[in-house]
Design a protein around this motif. Structure first.
Motif, PDB file in Angstrom:
ATOM      1  N   VAL A  99      26.535  -7.751  27.118  1.00  0.00           N
ATOM      2  CA  VAL A  99      27.013  -6.388  26.878  1.00  0.00           C
ATOM      3  C   VAL A  99      25.937  -5.405  27.334  1.00  0.00           C
ATOM      4  N   GLU A 100      26.339  -4.479  28.204  1.00  0.00           N
ATOM      5  CA  GLU A 100      25.444  -3.401  28.623  1.00  0.00           C
ATOM      6  C   GLU A 100      25.729  -2.174  27.765  1.00  0.00           C
ATOM      7  N   LEU A 101      24.678  -1.606  27.175  1.00  0.00           N
ATOM      8  CA  LEU A 101      24.822  -0.421  26.335  1.00  0.00           C
ATOM      9  C   LEU A 101      24.835   0.840  27.191  1.00  0.00           C
ATOM     10  N   ASP A 102      25.347   1.929  26.614  1.00  0.00           N
ATOM     11  CA  ASP A 102      25.416   3.179  27.380  1.00  0.00           C
ATOM     12  C   ASP A 102      24.051   3.838  27.523  1.00  0.00           C
ATOM     13  N   GLU A 103      23.110   3.507  26.630  1.00  0.00           N
ATOM     14  CA  GLU A 103      21.741   4.004  26.761  1.00  0.00           C
ATOM     15  C   GLU A 103      20.796   3.075  26.016  1.00  0.00           C
ATOM     16  N   ASP A 104      19.504   3.166  26.339  1.00  0.00           N
ATOM     17  CA  ASP A 104      18.509   2.296  25.717  1.00  0.00           C
ATOM     18  C   ASP A 104      18.453   2.514  24.209  1.00  0.00           C
ATOM     19  N   ILE A 105      18.107   1.434  23.493  1.00  0.00           N
ATOM     20  CA  ILE A 105      17.785   1.591  22.075  1.00  0.00           C
ATOM     21  C   ILE A 105      16.351   2.117  21.972  1.00  0.00           C
ATOM     22  N   ASN A 106      16.019   2.688  20.832  1.00  0.00           N
ATOM     23  CA  ASN A 106      14.640   3.074  20.540  1.00  0.00           C
ATOM     24  C   ASN A 106      14.003   1.924  19.769  1.00  0.00           C
ATOM     25  N   GLU A 107      12.997   1.301  20.353  1.00  0.00           N
ATOM     26  CA  GLU A 107      12.410   0.128  19.718  1.00  0.00           C
ATOM     27  C   GLU A 107      11.590   0.532  18.497  1.00  0.00           C
ATOM     28  N   THR A 108      11.894  -0.105  17.354  1.00  0.00           N
ATOM     29  CA  THR A 108      11.190   0.134  16.094  1.00  0.00           C
ATOM     30  C   THR A 108      10.941  -1.217  15.431  1.00  0.00           C
ATOM     31  N   SER A 109      10.341  -1.204  14.254  1.00  0.00           N
ATOM     32  CA  SER A 109      10.147  -2.467  13.536  1.00  0.00           C
ATOM     33  C   SER A 109      11.471  -3.020  13.024  1.00  0.00           C
ATOM     34  N   TYR A 110      12.513  -2.184  12.992  1.00  0.00           N
ATOM     35  CA  TYR A 110      13.832  -2.619  12.532  1.00  0.00           C
ATOM     36  C   TYR A 110      14.788  -2.919  13.685  1.00  0.00           C
ATOM     37  N   VAL A 111      14.432  -2.488  14.885  1.00  0.00           N
ATOM     38  CA  VAL A 111      15.287  -2.701  16.063  1.00  0.00           C
ATOM     39  C   VAL A 111      14.395  -3.086  17.237  1.00  0.00           C
ATOM     40  N   ARG A 112      14.415  -4.360  17.594  1.00  0.00           N
ATOM     41  CA  ARG A 112      13.653  -4.802  18.772  1.00  0.00           C
ATOM     42  C   ARG A 112      14.235  -6.104  19.300  1.00  0.00           C
ATOM     43  N   PRO A 113      14.027  -6.373  20.591  1.00  0.00           N
ATOM     44  CA  PRO A 113      14.647  -7.555  21.211  1.00  0.00           C
ATOM     45  C   PRO A 113      14.014  -8.862  20.739  1.00  0.00           C
ATOM     46  N   VAL A 114      14.807  -9.911  20.793  1.00  0.00           N
ATOM     47  CA  VAL A 114      14.326 -11.262  20.525  1.00  0.00           C
ATOM     48  C   VAL A 114      13.768 -11.841  21.826  1.00  0.00           C
ATOM     49  N   CYS A 115      12.923 -12.859  21.719  1.00  0.00           N
ATOM     50  CA  CYS A 115      12.434 -13.558  22.908  1.00  0.00           C
ATOM     51  C   CYS A 115      13.512 -14.521  23.407  1.00  0.00           C
ATOM     52  N   LEU A 116      13.596 -14.665  24.718  1.00  0.00           N
ATOM     53  CA  LEU A 116      14.519 -15.631  25.310  1.00  0.00           C
ATOM     54  C   LEU A 116      13.758 -16.896  25.691  1.00  0.00           C
ATOM     55  N   PRO A 117      14.426 -18.047  25.655  1.00  0.00           N
ATOM     56  CA  PRO A 117      13.775 -19.285  26.090  1.00  0.00           C
ATOM     57  C   PRO A 117      13.661 -19.313  27.604  1.00  0.00           C
ATOM     58  N   SER A 118      12.854 -20.221  28.114  1.00  0.00           N
ATOM     59  CA  SER A 118      12.816 -20.430  29.557  1.00  0.00           C
ATOM     60  C   SER A 118      14.031 -21.257  29.964  1.00  0.00           C
ATOM     61  N   LYS A 119      14.288 -21.308  31.255  1.00  0.00           N
ATOM     62  CA  LYS A 119      15.457 -22.024  31.766  1.00  0.00           C
ATOM     63  C   LYS A 119      15.425 -23.484  31.315  1.00  0.00           C
ATOM     64  N   ASP A 120      16.512 -23.918  30.698  1.00  0.00           N
ATOM     65  CA  ASP A 120      16.685 -25.301  30.242  1.00  0.00           C
ATOM     66  C   ASP A 120      15.616 -25.755  29.245  1.00  0.00           C
ATOM     67  N   GLN A 121      14.948 -24.792  28.586  1.00  0.00           N
ATOM     68  CA  GLN A 121      14.001 -25.163  27.524  1.00  0.00           C
ATOM     69  C   GLN A 121      14.771 -25.815  26.379  1.00  0.00           C
ATOM     70  N   LEU A 122      14.308 -26.957  25.938  1.00  0.00           N
ATOM     71  CA  LEU A 122      15.017 -27.707  24.913  1.00  0.00           C
ATOM     72  C   LEU A 122      14.417 -27.442  23.538  1.00  0.00           C
ATOM     73  N   VAL A 123      15.264 -27.450  22.544  1.00  0.00           N
ATOM     74  CA  VAL A 123      14.786 -27.441  21.165  1.00  0.00           C
ATOM     75  C   VAL A 123      15.114 -28.824  20.610  1.00  0.00           C
ATOM     76  N   ARG A 124      14.117 -29.499  20.090  1.00  0.00           N
ATOM     77  CA  ARG A 124      14.255 -30.907  19.715  1.00  0.00           C
ATOM     78  C   ARG A 124      15.141 -31.091  18.485  1.00  0.00           C
ATOM     79  N   PRO A 125      15.910 -32.183  18.448  1.00  0.00           N
ATOM     80  CA  PRO A 125      16.631 -32.513  17.215  1.00  0.00           C
ATOM     81  C   PRO A 125      15.664 -32.601  16.041  1.00  0.00           C
ATOM     82  N   ASP A 126      16.146 -32.237  14.874  1.00  0.00           N
ATOM     83  CA  ASP A 126      15.383 -32.194  13.621  1.00  0.00           C
ATOM     84  C   ASP A 126      14.463 -30.983  13.522  1.00  0.00           C
TER      85      ASP A 126
END
Length: 248
Positions: A99-126
């Motif tokens: 989803v593309e927003l109509d304008e940027d968010i203002n980054e605060t301690s309550y609103v900020r992006p999450v980190c993305l994994p690298s391509k095909d980065q695996l998270v191990r079972p357990d």
């Protein structure tokens, strides 16, 4: 097919600053979503079935209680909805959208992006990770809490996950998590919400988007199934590049 947290607990305001609420009028909250950049949000494709007109949607950030707007809240309109071209409604595969927003968010301690994994980065079972969203408190409660819920879940191998679902095929585009007893899972209101795992140095990384899974309020509760974000990293980056530099 909206999904809701089952067996979770109320989260502290601001703990998950990338969590957002995808809303339409007059229904209000429809799906969860995740902020990945100042103007970009991820959710699942099935949230937009029959409602692909961007003009009817808005995204709300910095909100913990859906019933009580806070001073930290930010609202943006939706400019563009990008469904994965291979999304398959019948088998709920490639269940992801940008989803593309109509304008940027203002980054605060309550609103900020999450980190993305690298391509095909695996998270191990357990591995233990967290899911968040607004949803039912448990299988004896029909109530939908207004406060954001969180639940800790265990990553389950695709092979083990497949054993719970005779009529569905678990693919590499999917990630499974939960508990065999189903005590903490996402069930019917939080589709599109995040599954995040803590990486070294305390970096919370988005590995899954709540897609489908076990049927709540039944005696047979298996794991939840999530769209595997690391599988889609190249597609996500390409779409953001195209819509930022080539189409605008």
């Amino acid at each position: 097919m909206n999904k809701r947290i089952l067996g979770g607990r109320t989260s502290r305001p601001g703990r998950w600053p990338w969590q957002c609420s995808l809303q339409s009028e007059p229904s209000g909250h429809i799906c969860g979503c995740v902020l990945i950049a100042k103007r970009w949000v991820l959710t699942v494709a099935h949230c937009f079935e029959g409602r692909e007109n961007a003009a009817v949607w808005k995204v709300v950030f910095g909100i913990s209680n859906l019933d009580h707007p806070s001073g930290f809240m930010q609202t943006r309109l939706v400019k563009t909805i990008i469904l994965h071209p291979r999304y398959n409604r019948a088998v709920v595969d490639y269940d992801i959208s940008i989803v593309e927003l109509d304008e940027d968010i203002n980054e605060t301690s309550y609103v900020r992006p999450v980190c993305l994994p690298s391509k095909d980065q695996l998270v191990r079972p357990d591995t233990y990770c967290y899911i968040t969203g607004w949803g039912h408190m448990g299988n004896k409660s029909k109530m939908v809490p207004f406060k954001l819920q969180e639940g800790e879940v265990r990553i389950i191998s695709l092979e083990q996950c497949q054993s719970y679902f005779d009529m569905k095929t678990i693919t590499s585009r999917m990630l499974c998590a939960g508990y065999e007893s189903g005590t903490v899972d996402s069930c019917m209101g939080d589709s599109g919400g995040p599954l995040v795992c803590e990486q070294p140095a305390g970096r919370w990384t988005l590995f899954g988007l709540t897609s489908w899974g076990s049927v709540c309020f039944s005696k047979v509760l298996g794991p939840g199934v999530y769209s595997n974000v690391s599988h889609f990293i190249e597609w996500i980056e390409r779409q953001i590049y195209i819509h930022t530099f080539l189409l605008n």
